[in-house]
Design an enzyme around this catalytic site. Structure first.
Site, PDB file in Angstrom:
ATOM      1  N   ASP A  81       0.848  -1.198   0.000  1.00 55.56           N
ATOM      2  CA  ASP A  81       0.000   0.000   0.000  1.00 55.56           C
ATOM      3  C   ASP A  81       0.886   1.251   0.000  1.00 55.56           C
ATOM      4  O   ASP A  81       1.842   1.333   0.777  1.00 55.56           O
ATOM      5  CB  ASP A  81      -0.875  -0.049   1.265  1.00 55.56           C
ATOM      6  CG  ASP A  81      -1.908   1.059   1.326  1.00 55.56           C
ATOM      7  OD1 ASP A  81      -2.392   1.489   0.254  1.00 55.56           O
ATOM      8  OD2 ASP A  81      -2.249   1.487   2.450  1.00 55.56           O
ATOM      9  N   HIS A 177      -7.308  10.075   4.451  1.00 55.78           N
ATOM     10  CA  HIS A 177      -6.789   9.062   5.374  1.00 55.78           C
ATOM     11  C   HIS A 177      -7.030   9.510   6.812  1.00 55.78           C
ATOM     12  O   HIS A 177      -6.998  10.699   7.109  1.00 55.78           O
ATOM     13  CB  HIS A 177      -5.294   8.849   5.148  1.00 55.78           C
ATOM     14  CG  HIS A 177      -4.974   8.231   3.816  1.00 55.78           C
ATOM     15  ND1 HIS A 177      -4.247   8.866   2.847  1.00 55.78           N
ATOM     16  CD2 HIS A 177      -5.297   7.024   3.309  1.00 55.78           C
ATOM     17  CE1 HIS A 177      -4.124   8.068   1.801  1.00 55.78           C
ATOM     18  NE2 HIS A 177      -4.754   6.945   2.047  1.00 55.78           N
ATOM     19  N   HIS A 205      -9.536   5.274  -1.436  1.00 60.75           N
ATOM     20  CA  HIS A 205      -8.669   5.340  -0.247  1.00 60.75           C
ATOM     21  C   HIS A 205      -9.369   6.139   0.850  1.00 60.75           C
ATOM     22  O   HIS A 205     -10.326   6.860   0.592  1.00 60.75           O
ATOM     23  CB  HIS A 205      -7.342   6.023  -0.612  1.00 60.75           C
ATOM     24  CG  HIS A 205      -6.384   5.118  -1.321  1.00 60.75           C
ATOM     25  ND1 HIS A 205      -5.209   4.698  -0.763  1.00 60.75           N
ATOM     26  CD2 HIS A 205      -6.451   4.529  -2.542  1.00 60.75           C
ATOM     27  CE1 HIS A 205      -4.581   3.908  -1.608  1.00 60.75           C
ATOM     28  NE2 HIS A 205      -5.305   3.786  -2.698  1.00 60.75           N
ATOM     29  N   GLY A 206      -8.831   6.000   2.065  1.00 62.81           N
ATOM     30  CA  GLY A 206      -9.337   6.819   3.174  1.00 62.81           C
ATOM     31  C   GLY A 206     -10.729   6.448   3.626  1.00 62.81           C
ATOM     32  O   GLY A 206     -11.475   7.288   4.132  1.00 62.81           O
ATOM     33  N   SER A 208     -11.994   4.520   6.076  1.00 65.60           N
ATOM     34  CA  SER A 208     -12.399   4.524   7.487  1.00 65.60           C
ATOM     35  C   SER A 208     -13.187   5.804   7.742  1.00 65.60           C
ATOM     36  O   SER A 208     -12.720   6.892   7.398  1.00 65.60           O
ATOM     37  CB  SER A 208     -11.178   4.524   8.411  1.00 65.60           C
ATOM     38  OG  SER A 208     -10.511   3.299   8.358  1.00 65.60           O
ATOM     39  N   ASN A 227     -10.247   0.704   0.464  1.00 67.64           N
ATOM     40  CA  ASN A 227      -9.174   0.599   1.463  1.00 67.64           C
ATOM     41  C   ASN A 227      -9.607   1.046   2.858  1.00 67.64           C
ATOM     42  O   ASN A 227     -10.110   2.166   3.026  1.00 67.64           O
ATOM     43  CB  ASN A 227      -8.001   1.508   1.059  1.00 67.64           C
ATOM     44  CG  ASN A 227      -7.198   0.966  -0.100  1.00 67.64           C
ATOM     45  OD1 ASN A 227      -7.564  -0.033  -0.712  1.00 67.64           O
ATOM     46  ND2 ASN A 227      -6.103   1.633  -0.403  1.00 67.64           N
ATOM     47  N   ALA A 229      -7.936   1.310   6.809  1.00 66.24           N
ATOM     48  CA  ALA A 229      -6.758   1.162   7.667  1.00 66.24           C
ATOM     49  C   ALA A 229      -7.038   1.627   9.097  1.00 66.24           C
ATOM     50  O   ALA A 229      -7.014   0.838  10.051  1.00 66.24           O
ATOM     51  CB  ALA A 229      -5.574   1.930   7.088  1.00 66.24           C
ATOM     52  N   THR A 230      -7.308   2.917   9.252  1.00 64.56           N
ATOM     53  CA  THR A 230      -7.421   3.526  10.586  1.00 64.56           C
ATOM     54  C   THR A 230      -8.384   2.776  11.505  1.00 64.56           C
ATOM     55  O   THR A 230      -8.069   2.541  12.680  1.00 64.56           O
ATOM     56  CB  THR A 230      -7.866   4.994  10.434  1.00 64.56           C
ATOM     57  OG1 THR A 230      -6.917   5.666   9.601  1.00 64.56           O
ATOM     58  CG2 THR A 230      -7.928   5.694  11.776  1.00 64.56           C
TER      59      THR A 230
HETATM   60  P1  13P Z   1      -8.171   5.055   6.227  1.00 66.71           P
HETATM   61  O1  13P Z   1      -7.043   4.978   7.203  1.00 66.71           O
HETATM   62  O2  13P Z   1      -8.890   6.347   6.284  1.00 66.71           O
HETATM   63  O3  13P Z   1      -9.068   3.878   6.336  1.00 66.71           O
HETATM   64  O4  13P Z   1      -7.492   4.962   4.772  1.00 66.71           O
HETATM   65  C1  13P Z   1      -7.008   3.701   4.359  1.00 66.71           C
HETATM   66  C2  13P Z   1      -6.203   3.770   3.108  1.00 66.71           C
HETATM   67  O5  13P Z   1      -6.451   4.526   2.200  1.00 66.71           O
HETATM   68  C3  13P Z   1      -5.079   2.813   2.975  1.00 66.71           C
HETATM   69  O6  13P Z   1      -4.334   3.047   1.826  1.00 66.71           O
HETATM   70 ZN    ZN Z   2      -4.496   5.104   1.115  1.00 67.05          ZN
HETATM   71 NA    NA Z   3     -10.547   7.979   6.567  1.00 72.04          NA
END
Ligand code: 13P
Ligand code: ZN
Ligand code: NA
Length: 281
Positions: A81, A177, A205-206, A208, A227, A229-230
């Protein structure tokens, strides 16, 4: 089994669902994501950022994901990533990663194209798909700071895809993100314009903090990889805290790891449902 993300995302694009891509940082998170995929009979993508593979080497993540994916009944892909350099992308390729992102979105258009094309050309003979980003997703992820970001231009996107030969395009349409302050303004209208100009699978992306109904709308308009992550980090740490808080007698890492893993798995199960990939494994 461990597979590339290419078949996964083309199938998703064709059948109008998306595959969730979940950032993992430790063994518990790896187990949680793959177990969630199995429970939902859904394909899953596990991904690691540069700071994650700096914490533990690529080969540790590869070995753990490979071992677990080989026993899984659903397709699993391992993705780099926000790959930050040609060298790191090549390292991931050599290590056995089955999907690679090169992120040159902070460079000028020409420099982004040159770097991205170089990675795409190197990965193509190995049949490993490449994701790249145009426009810049804002917010902060690990040590990567996208600042306020910049939206993707549909015209530039078409040019970028043609010049680089990438397999998937990460778009910047108002998500960021990290945790949102208030509701994000996701520009589905812009996504529609990009979709008209670009035929390859698009990546969000981003995610969360983006409401599931907005995610579904984006999938309807051409997003094939989503995607997260957070929120996985939040879930894991919350679980660990629940167990450790106020009990200094606990010394077994398995006790709190297990709870962290449970909360991550629960979160991933729900996002798989938002992506409509249930039963697609
Ligand atoms: P978040 O952390 O906002 O979920 O974004 C995840 C992301 O884009 C990973 O590449
Ligand atoms: Zn990302
Ligand atoms: Na986010």
């Amino acid at each position: 089994p461990l597979v590339t993300s290419k078949e996964m995302l083309y199938q998703a694009q064709k059948d109008h669902y998306a595959v969730g891509a979940f950032n993992v940082e430790n063994m518990e998170m790896i187990m949680a994501v793959i177990e969630a995929g199995e429970e939902m009979q859904s394909p899953v993508i596990l991904q690691t950022t540069p700071s994650t593979v700096n914490y533990a080497d690529l080969n540790l993540y590869y070995a753990s994901v490979k071992a677990r994916a080989d026993q899984a009944s659903v397709p699993v892909a391992l993705h780099l990533d926000h790959g930050s350099s040609y060298e790191l992308a090549m390292k991931a390729l050599r290590e056995g990663y089955t999907s690679i992102m090169i992120d040159g979105s902070h460079y000028s258009l020409e420099k982004n194209i040159a770097l991205t094309k170089r990675v795409a050309d190197a990965c193509r003979p190995h049949l490993i798909p490449v994701e790249a980003e145009l426009g810049r997703v804002g917010g902060k992820e690990d040590d990567l700071d996208g600042g306020n970001g910049g939206l993707t231009s549909p015209e530039e996107a078409a040019y970028f895809v043609e010049k680089t030969g990438i397999d998937f395009l990460a778009v910047s349409i108002g998500t960021a993100h990290g945790v949102y302050k208030g509701e994000p303004n996701v520009r589905v209208d812009l996504l529609k314009q990009i979709r008209k100009k670009v035929s390859i699978p698009l990546v969000l992306h981003g995610t969360s903090g983006v409401p599931d109904d907005v995610v579904r709308e984006c999938i309807q308009e051409g997003i094939s990889k989503v995607n997260y992550a957070t929120d996985l980090r939040i879930a894991y740490t919350k679980g660990v805290r629940q167990i450790l808080e106020g009990d200094e007698s606990i010394i077994d890492p398995k006790l709190y790891g297990k709870r962290g893993k449970e909360l991550v798995k629960r979160y991933v199960v729900d996002r798989i449902s938002a992506c409509r990939s249930i039963g697609r494994g």
